[in-house]
Design an enzyme around this catalytic site. Structure first.
Site, PDB file in Angstrom:
ATOM      1  N   GLU A  99     -12.048   5.000   5.006  1.00  0.00           N
ATOM      2  CA  GLU A  99     -11.700   5.598   6.301  1.00  0.00           C
ATOM      3  C   GLU A  99     -13.014   5.943   6.999  1.00  0.00           C
ATOM      4  O   GLU A  99     -13.484   7.081   6.943  1.00  0.00           O
ATOM      5  CB  GLU A  99     -10.793   6.806   6.074  1.00  0.00           C
ATOM      6  CG  GLU A  99      -9.455   6.372   5.483  1.00  0.00           C
ATOM      7  CD  GLU A  99      -8.773   7.434   4.625  1.00  0.00           C
ATOM      8  OE1 GLU A  99      -9.205   8.602   4.677  1.00  0.00           O
ATOM      9  OE2 GLU A  99      -7.820   7.086   3.913  1.00  0.00           O
TER      10      GLU A  99
ATOM     11  N   ARG B 136     -13.044  27.990  48.669  1.00  0.00           N
ATOM     12  CA  ARG B 136     -12.765  26.832  49.507  1.00  0.00           C
ATOM     13  C   ARG B 136     -12.329  25.605  48.687  1.00  0.00           C
ATOM     14  O   ARG B 136     -11.547  24.778  49.157  1.00  0.00           O
ATOM     15  CB  ARG B 136     -14.019  26.490  50.320  1.00  0.00           C
ATOM     16  CG  ARG B 136     -13.775  25.505  51.419  1.00  0.00           C
ATOM     17  CD  ARG B 136     -15.014  25.055  52.181  1.00  0.00           C
ATOM     18  NE  ARG B 136     -16.250  25.712  51.879  1.00  0.00           N
ATOM     19  CZ  ARG B 136     -17.440  25.096  51.924  1.00  0.00           C
ATOM     20  NH1 ARG B 136     -17.518  23.803  52.229  1.00  0.00           N
ATOM     21  NH2 ARG B 136     -18.552  25.751  51.666  1.00  0.00           N
TER      22      ARG B 136
ATOM     23  N   PHE C 279      -1.707   6.020  12.452  1.00  0.00           N
ATOM     24  CA  PHE C 279      -1.965   7.417  12.116  1.00  0.00           C
ATOM     25  C   PHE C 279      -3.244   7.945  12.766  1.00  0.00           C
ATOM     26  O   PHE C 279      -3.553   9.129  12.673  1.00  0.00           O
ATOM     27  CB  PHE C 279      -2.098   7.568  10.595  1.00  0.00           C
ATOM     28  CG  PHE C 279      -3.050   6.572   9.994  1.00  0.00           C
ATOM     29  CD1 PHE C 279      -4.408   6.641  10.248  1.00  0.00           C
ATOM     30  CD2 PHE C 279      -2.585   5.542   9.206  1.00  0.00           C
ATOM     31  CE1 PHE C 279      -5.293   5.704   9.727  1.00  0.00           C
ATOM     32  CE2 PHE C 279      -3.461   4.603   8.669  1.00  0.00           C
ATOM     33  CZ  PHE C 279      -4.814   4.687   8.924  1.00  0.00           C
TER      34      PHE C 279
ATOM     35  N   ASN D   6       1.232  11.067   6.183  1.00  0.00           N
ATOM     36  CA  ASN D   6       0.547  10.175   7.111  1.00  0.00           C
ATOM     37  C   ASN D   6       1.145  10.381   8.501  1.00  0.00           C
ATOM     38  O   ASN D   6       2.344  10.227   8.688  1.00  0.00           O
ATOM     39  CB  ASN D   6       0.739   8.717   6.693  1.00  0.00           C
ATOM     40  CG  ASN D   6      -0.573   8.037   6.369  1.00  0.00           C
ATOM     41  OD1 ASN D   6      -1.598   8.371   6.947  1.00  0.00           O
ATOM     42  ND2 ASN D   6      -0.539   7.086   5.458  1.00  0.00           N
TER      43      ASN D   6
ATOM     44  N   TYR E  36       0.813  -1.216   0.000  1.00  0.00           N
ATOM     45  CA  TYR E  36       0.000   0.000   0.000  1.00  0.00           C
ATOM     46  C   TYR E  36       0.849   1.269   0.000  1.00  0.00           C
ATOM     47  O   TYR E  36       1.773   1.424   0.799  1.00  0.00           O
ATOM     48  CB  TYR E  36      -0.928   0.031   1.230  1.00  0.00           C
ATOM     49  CG  TYR E  36      -1.693   1.323   1.349  1.00  0.00           C
ATOM     50  CD1 TYR E  36      -2.748   1.598   0.498  1.00  0.00           C
ATOM     51  CD2 TYR E  36      -1.329   2.279   2.291  1.00  0.00           C
ATOM     52  CE1 TYR E  36      -3.449   2.787   0.584  1.00  0.00           C
ATOM     53  CE2 TYR E  36      -2.015   3.483   2.385  1.00  0.00           C
ATOM     54  CZ  TYR E  36      -3.077   3.735   1.524  1.00  0.00           C
ATOM     55  OH  TYR E  36      -3.749   4.925   1.599  1.00  0.00           O
TER      56      TYR E  36
ATOM     57  N   HIS F  25      -3.562  16.200  -2.033  1.00  0.00           N
ATOM     58  CA  HIS F  25      -4.011  16.245  -0.646  1.00  0.00           C
ATOM     59  C   HIS F  25      -3.853  17.637  -0.015  1.00  0.00           C
ATOM     60  O   HIS F  25      -4.220  17.828   1.143  1.00  0.00           O
ATOM     61  CB  HIS F  25      -3.256  15.203   0.190  1.00  0.00           C
ATOM     62  CG  HIS F  25      -3.690  13.793  -0.081  1.00  0.00           C
ATOM     63  ND1 HIS F  25      -3.712  13.260  -1.344  1.00  0.00           N
ATOM     64  CD2 HIS F  25      -4.123  12.798   0.755  1.00  0.00           C
ATOM     65  CE1 HIS F  25      -4.135  11.999  -1.284  1.00  0.00           C
ATOM     66  NE2 HIS F  25      -4.396  11.696  -0.025  1.00  0.00           N
TER      67      HIS F  25
ATOM     68  N   TYR G 167     -17.630  27.978  47.602  1.00  0.00           N
ATOM     69  CA  TYR G 167     -16.834  26.953  46.930  1.00  0.00           C
ATOM     70  C   TYR G 167     -15.701  27.521  46.076  1.00  0.00           C
ATOM     71  O   TYR G 167     -14.637  26.911  45.966  1.00  0.00           O
ATOM     72  CB  TYR G 167     -17.735  26.117  46.013  1.00  0.00           C
ATOM     73  CG  TYR G 167     -18.670  25.167  46.718  1.00  0.00           C
ATOM     74  CD1 TYR G 167     -18.722  25.080  48.104  1.00  0.00           C
ATOM     75  CD2 TYR G 167     -19.517  24.354  45.973  1.00  0.00           C
ATOM     76  CE1 TYR G 167     -19.582  24.204  48.729  1.00  0.00           C
ATOM     77  CE2 TYR G 167     -20.384  23.471  46.591  1.00  0.00           C
ATOM     78  CZ  TYR G 167     -20.423  23.401  47.972  1.00  0.00           C
ATOM     79  OH  TYR G 167     -21.277  22.527  48.593  1.00  0.00           O
TER      80      TYR G 167
END
Length: 526
Positions: A417, A287, A332, A200, A58, A88, A284
């Protein structure tokens, strides 16, 4: 504070958030040692052999994502790597800060230098050149779903390697061809798998996490100090900070915060003045400072611990184990950091939330000697009333930003994906929340200093007394209304510059007094 090393060996030494920041600032120099170069070269040779043999692996001789079954010829394997960077590079939105982009470069080199990615030495050397010369690629902030690696931002980050994209250098943005011409550089020709190895990975998420670790740590440390000053201003009790209480519920964060605040209050005349008062307990927001600030400390520590694992991991795909084994897996995927970033985002928001409550408490006028709205002559003056509107708005905005990004997933890559982390969004969002918290803390600092003024001529302990003087150098006591936005801006700058933390360190060294606890080293960025 633990000191950072003068030199760091990529691929060998243990990287932390603090060391990554030190490399980015130039305090720590970097290198690729000969043993590391040998591992890198060996991994690169394995990839060449895979190409020569033609066995499908791949991303080396196949297409990407849903095109993983499409075979790529030996002659086209290098074109494939150039094309992946271009196809990309689809990021949109405002560019991320250059310091985060630089961190991405640093984190990527360290991961690739482990020797499991099939990257060429020449490619790593060029990336290191960019780091050392502050020639930082321009990276859009939006477009990553944080699963198949931070594909879009990493693609933009490495476009300059092939002569494309933009570079910021010395405050000016260049298109890469112009920059290369000016500095006599030439584009690289990427070998098989190199483009995929570059894009990646989780470096966009991890770089944001490094900044979250740094900036949230600063907010947490300053919140303790500002909270202590507010306790003085409103004459709260020191008893909730006794170790005898926290030993019965020994969370690291609670113990650490309680001890710090107790030491900040030590030697205070203000504390002694109301030691026998009839008030039984404080609200609070005063405290429960150890429990609330401490819980956020614990969340910060969890993120830091997970981040260090990520910084020293191999997160690209496929992984080249040896001549016989390549694995197409999921290192990844950003989920481990995505969930922790959402937790840290909530932790940051809560620091702002309780800070806003202390500001509101200071305005009520229920503490003896402290006037309503922190000003004597009100009516004609509104005093500090509207400053709390701002903190309320910021605290509310943060609550809306606390929806966990990692709870969402939208399938991508035609279903290949089908589960993504959205950690990239979580990282950006966490920094946005922390930016709002810095503003809230700045307003609490001004408010606490104003309340503190009404305790004069009594004095606090040495730390808070000197911090109050430092605030007054920049922001005067307010006896009538003025443009408070100017004061707030000065306060914000003090928070960002860590003015009070630097002052505490100076006082501690001079007086031989320390706020350190048995958990201090764990609660350090480094």
């Amino acid at each position: 504070m633990i000191s950072v090393p003068k030199r760091f060996s990529f691929g060998e030494d243990w990287l932390t958030a603090g060391i990554a920041l030190a490399i980015a600032s130039g305090k720590t120099k970097v290198e690729l040692t000969q043993p590391t170069r040998k591992k890198i070269a060996s991994s690169w040779e394995i990839v060449q052999n895979i190409v020569d043999k033609g066995h499908p692996v791949y991303g080396i001789n196949t297409g990407f994502g849903p095109l993983c079954t499409t075979k790529i010829s030996k002659e086209e394997t290098t074109i494939l790597q150039t094309n992946i960077l271009q196809s990309h590079s689809v990021g949109v939105g405002k560019a991320i800060n250059t310091d985060i982009a630089k961190l991405m470069l640093i984190l990527k080199v360290h991961s690739l230098a482990k020797g499991f990615s099939g990257i060429a030495e020449t490619t790593l050397d060029r990336i290191i050149w960019h780091i050392e010369n502050d020639a930082i690629p321009v990276v859009p902030s939006q477009g990553s779903v944080g699963a198949s690696g931070d594909l879009a931002p990493l693609s933009h980050l490495f476009l300059p390697l092939i002569g494309l994209g933009k570079i910021e250098h010395q405050g000016k943005v260049y298109d890469t061809p112009s920059f290369f011409k000016k500095y006599n550089l030439a584009p690289l020709e990427l070998g098989p798998k190199e483009g995929l190895a570059l894009i990646n990975g989780t470096q966009f998420i991890a770089a944001h996490a490094v900044k979250v670790v740094e900036k949230l740590h600063s907010c947490l440390s300053q919140a303790d100090v500002i909270g202590a000053m507010m306790i003085e201003g409103l004459q709260g009790s020191v008893k909730p900070f006794f170790n005898e209480l926290h030993a019965l519920r020994p969370f690291k964060g609670s113990i650490h915060v309680a001890k710090r605040v107790k030491r900040l209050l030590k030697g205070s005349e203000i504390m002694e003045d109301h030691i026998d008062c009839e008030r039984v307990q404080d609200p609070y927001s005063l405290r429960c400072i150890p429990q609330v600030h401490g819980a956020s400390r614990n969340a910060w520590l969890h993120l830091k611990e997970l981040l260090e694992v990520e910084l020293n991991s191999v997160t690209d795909n496929p992984v080249i184990v040896d001549e016989e084994l390549t694995i197409s897996g999921g290192n990844f995927h950003g989920q481990p950091l995505a969930m922790a970033l959402d937790y840290a985002c909530l932790a940051a928001s809560e620091i702002g939330n309780i800070s806003d409550r202390r500001i509101y408490l200071a305005l009520e006028g229920n503490s003896p000697g402290v006037p309503k709205l922190l000003m004597q002559d009100t009516g004609i003056n509104s005093g500090y009333m509207i400053l709390q509107y701002t903190t309320a708005a910021l605290a509310s905005e943060n609550k809306g930003l606390c929806f966990p990004s990692s709870a969402d997933s939208i399938p991508t890559s035609l279903g290949q994906e089908d589960h993504v982390s959205m950690g990239s969004i979580g990282g950006r969002k966490a920094l946005q929340v922390i930016g709002n918290v810095e503003k809230i803390l700045a307003i609490e600092l001004l408010t606490a200093a104003q309340a503190f003024e009404f305790r004069k001529p009594m004095k606090s302990g040495i730390f808070l007394e000197e911090i109050h003087k430092e605030v007054r150098k920049k922001v005067a006591f307010a006896d009538k209304d003025r443009v408070f936005a100017d004061d707030i801006e000065k306060g914000i700058q003090m928070i960002k510059d860590k003015t009070i933390l630097h002052l505490i360190n100076q006082i501690g060294e001079k007086e031989k007094i320390s706020l350190r606890t048995k958990h201090s080293d764990e609660f350090e960025v480094y």
